[in-house]
Enzyme design. Structure first.
Site, PDB file in Angstrom:
ATOM      1  N   TYR A  29      -2.183  -1.522  10.588  1.00 49.69           N
ATOM      2  CA  TYR A  29      -2.274  -1.870   9.163  1.00 49.69           C
ATOM      3  C   TYR A  29      -1.092  -1.297   8.394  1.00 49.69           C
ATOM      4  O   TYR A  29      -0.434  -2.009   7.612  1.00 49.69           O
ATOM      5  CB  TYR A  29      -3.586  -1.336   8.588  1.00 49.69           C
ATOM      6  N   SER A  46       0.862  -1.183   0.000  1.00 51.42           N
ATOM      7  CA  SER A  46       0.000   0.000   0.000  1.00 51.42           C
ATOM      8  C   SER A  46       0.896   1.230   0.000  1.00 51.42           C
ATOM      9  O   SER A  46       2.035   1.180   0.497  1.00 51.42           O
ATOM     10  CB  SER A  46      -0.890   0.019   1.251  1.00 51.42           C
TER      11      SER A  46
END
Length: 249
Positions: A151, A138
């Site tokens: 995360y 990401s």
């Protein structure tokens, strides 16, 4: 990466980015196998894409990985592409006591899952004439979003792991790539209608074009400024990024 003639396993392939990637690769005459925990999502994806295959797999469970790997290699001995896409994103508050279940589930799914899947298949992949491992990280690996700190930490770890894996396999037949998506309109954090997120269709279109190049990191245009931010003076940018997210007005 060659985009045709592959046998591809995509974890988390029943929804979101995973399903969209699976469908795009399926249309290019690849044998695509989607994997995931939710049988209903897998069945719906298969119904919409005749010829695609599926296998139930819980990347949190080493025994499930072991069982699924044995089945995959028996039924698909030409498997040559692994896309580690399965992941979860949960809101947290690192400035307070963390819920341990949130911590463990996020780290297990997002970090241990891809490492275990790759470990289970790597010897098979090295025996293929051409093979590829693609890890989905990401842009938040490079510019963390503080409301999902665990995360973001797992995605930063996946980026680091991918670099080490690439080095270890540099003299093998296995190419190692990383897709670092921006915020995309998917079920993740209920973002399907989020105007600040990138629509899924153009994200997949740009990602597929990048996969066809020699680039080791697959970045859509909107993700590049965030990827390029890393450096010793990154804190002001990260502060501004988080302020804008929390106070978009």
């Amino acid at each position: 990466m060659h985009l045709t003639g592959n046998t591809i396993l995509i974890t988390g392939g029943g929804s979101g980015i995973g399903r969209a990637l699976a469908e795009a690769l399926h249309r290019l005459d690849n044998q695509v196998i989607i994997a995931g925990r939710r049988l209903g999502h897998l069945e719906a994806t298969l119904a919409a894409n005749p010829g695609m295959r599926a296998i139930q797999l819980d990347v949190d469970d080493p025994r499930s990985i072991e069982t699924a790997t044995a089945t995959l290699l028996a039924e698909h001995p030409r498997l040559n592409v692994l896309i580690n896409n399965a992941g979860i994103m949960q809101i947290d508050h690192l400035g307070e006591a963390l819920d341990d279940a949130l911590l463990v589930s996020t780290v297990t799914t997002n970090l241990l899952g891809p490492i275990r899947m790759t470990s289970a298949l790597i010897e098979h992949l090295k025996r293929q004439e051409q093979a590829t491992v693609i890890n989905v990280s990401s842009v938040l690996a490079f510019v963390p979003l503080a409301v999902a700190g665990v995360y973001c930490a797992t995605k930063a770890a996946i980026h680091s792991y991918t670099q080490s894996l690439r080095y270890r396999l540099k003299d093998s037949s296995v190419q190692v790539m990383e897709i670092a998506p921006p915020w995309v309109q998917t079920d993740l954090l209920n973002s399907n209608d989020e105007p600040r997120a990138m629509p899924l269709a153009p994200f997949i279109e740009q990602t597929m074009a990048a996969l066809a190049t020699a680039d080791e990191e697959v970045l859509v245009d909107i993700a590049k400024p965030l990827r390029n931010n890393v450096g010793p003076n990154e804190t002001p940018f990260i502060t501004q990024f988080n302020d804008l997210f929390l106070n978009p007005q």
